[in-house]
Design an enzyme around this catalytic site. Sequence first.
Site, PDB file in Angstrom:
ATOM      1  N   ARG A 145      22.120   6.792  -5.105  1.00  0.00           N
ATOM      2  CA  ARG A 145      21.272   7.269  -6.640  1.00  0.00           C
ATOM      3  C   ARG A 145      19.776   7.421  -5.669  1.00  0.00           C
ATOM      4  O   ARG A 145      19.128   6.479  -4.916  1.00  0.00           O
ATOM      5  CB  ARG A 145      21.025   6.268  -7.772  1.00  0.00           C
ATOM      6  CG  ARG A 145      19.948   6.477  -8.710  1.00  0.00           C
ATOM      7  CD  ARG A 145      19.849   5.132  -9.853  1.00  0.00           C
ATOM      8  NE  ARG A 145      19.371   3.915  -9.470  1.00  0.00           N
ATOM      9  CZ  ARG A 145      18.245   3.532 -10.567  1.00  0.00           C
ATOM     10  NH1 ARG A 145      18.420   3.440 -11.789  1.00  0.00           N
ATOM     11  NH2 ARG A 145      18.033   2.037 -10.699  1.00  0.00           N
ATOM     12  N   ASP A 147      13.735  -4.777 -11.751  1.00  0.00           N
ATOM     13  CA  ASP A 147      13.823  -4.020 -11.352  1.00  0.00           C
ATOM     14  C   ASP A 147      12.117  -2.974 -12.068  1.00  0.00           C
ATOM     15  O   ASP A 147      11.339  -3.548 -12.237  1.00  0.00           O
ATOM     16  CB  ASP A 147      14.525  -3.358 -11.125  1.00  0.00           C
ATOM     17  CG  ASP A 147      14.837  -2.738 -11.694  1.00  0.00           C
ATOM     18  OD1 ASP A 147      14.464  -2.712 -13.337  1.00  0.00           O
ATOM     19  OD2 ASP A 147      16.050  -1.590 -12.244  1.00  0.00           O
TER      20      ASP A 147
END
Length: 564
Positions: A179, A460
């Site tokens: 990613r 996160d």
Amino acid sequence: MVRKNLKNVVLKVNVDTTPLFAPSTTTPKSILTREALEFVVLLHRTFNGRRKELLERRQTVQKGLDSGEYKFGFLPETEVVRKNPAWRGAIPAPGLINRSCEITGPPLRNMLVNALNSDVNTYMTDFEDSLSPTWQNIIYGQVNLYDAIRGQIDFTTAKGKSYKLKHSELTHLPTLIVRPRGWHLLEKHLYVDDEPISASIFDFGLYFFHNAQKLLDLGLGPYFYLPKMEHHLEARLWNDIFNVAQDYLNIPRGTIRATVLIETLPAAFQMEEIIYELRDHSSGLNCGRWDYIFSTIKRLRNMPQHVLPDRDQVTMTSPFMDAYVKLLINTCHRRGVHAMGGMAAHIPIKDDAKANEVAMTKVRTDKIRELTNGHDGSWIAHPALAVICNEVFINMGTPNQIYNVPSLDEFKVENLTNTNVEGGKVTLSGIRQNLDIGLQYMEAWLRGSGCVPINYLMEDAATAEVSRCQLYQWVTHGSILSDTGEKVTPALTSKILQEQVEKLKKQSPVGANNKFDVAAKYFLPEITGKNFSEFLTSLLYDEIVTVNATNNDYISSFTEQSKL
């Protein structure tokens, strides 16, 4: 013939030439070769103008929402795409047929080894929400992936702890999916024509340039997760970059495969178009649940009817979340691609068996819901959760359930913006929880860690964003606390913020080296309604940029016109 031009390109860091991980000989200079930089610079110069235009489009949509001139809905100009039943996404690529259990995490060397040794099918290694983009993290993330693909990632720490892959061949390990950072982010250690390069292009370009052919030689391919998109034209931009990149390296078009995270509210109305734009490169969509909640609050933040309650009360059964999930699965399976589930953020609670059993039961229930809805697989944040995910998804009986197209007979498009949570309440404890999570995550991020365990959840950037946006929303609309009867005001949130800062500073494992005061400085305007940043990561990024351009011989070599 392509002109390989590095005029007016400046790399603002030293390029280390000493290997950090013995016995590997790979260094940042192995990654930042002239040829690799020519490649990423070409992509940036070709496509950066479109990237910036598309980011401006996002703000045009926001202004329209705020003024009432724009309302979310399916786009009339792309109706022909949605109504055409003939087109399909790409067939699943090698290593991506069975994705029933995907683990995620940043490309730190020890975490790469642990993830690749896990009992999972695929590994989404992340340069985005779970990585603080310090130069060390970014460039050694590329070094680590380069070594992992070549079976040379084993290493021993300075304290004598060894990390070793259980198989030397990558084909016997979980399939890598990378990613890159989102379109909104920049990489300020490399300047092209006096502006920082797109972080998306930097991350994608270096990984693809060095590893695409090697992955093909192994019978796999260069696979990606694409984050934070808000419009199908942003997917078209990625598709054009893929085609140019493949042509440049003489790799057949369609070799790249990309899964798009549907983690923004605008993208939920364009799922079909996003798959269509990536057709030959598409490997499906993913429900990025925490970012989706963040985006929903962000885009609807100025509308009092869309105030959400405490984050623990916003579940996957909330109307707007349930509608988005069911539309995603139906869309993906009609078009022949994977529909991936969301993150199980829990981590084991080793010192409390009862609490751990409760947490693991929540994970199992969540995965059963995803399987039943029709997902082809799901995400976990910790290797210990793989056993639960595997036990649930083996009940598919097949490597995926793309063949299963669930009905949308009861689907209502207006439910995509139905943020009414039955019985939802805003509480004082909800304020404290959001401040606590936001501060802890921001402080860790400023110290270089983007994947932070807090209260036995792996937090996160997405979860920190939810905390930040909720506080802004509650202050802006003067929410009333159900447990105290108080009105949420800037004075209240700033008072509790300072209390949390002092508490966390005393508890900090790094003592006086903590960065809670810096985090609070940036957090305060956001949670008192004075400011609303598009992304926390963009807001904080300059604090972690280190510019030490002392390797002048290397830098000056990029400032002159290269020959053909």
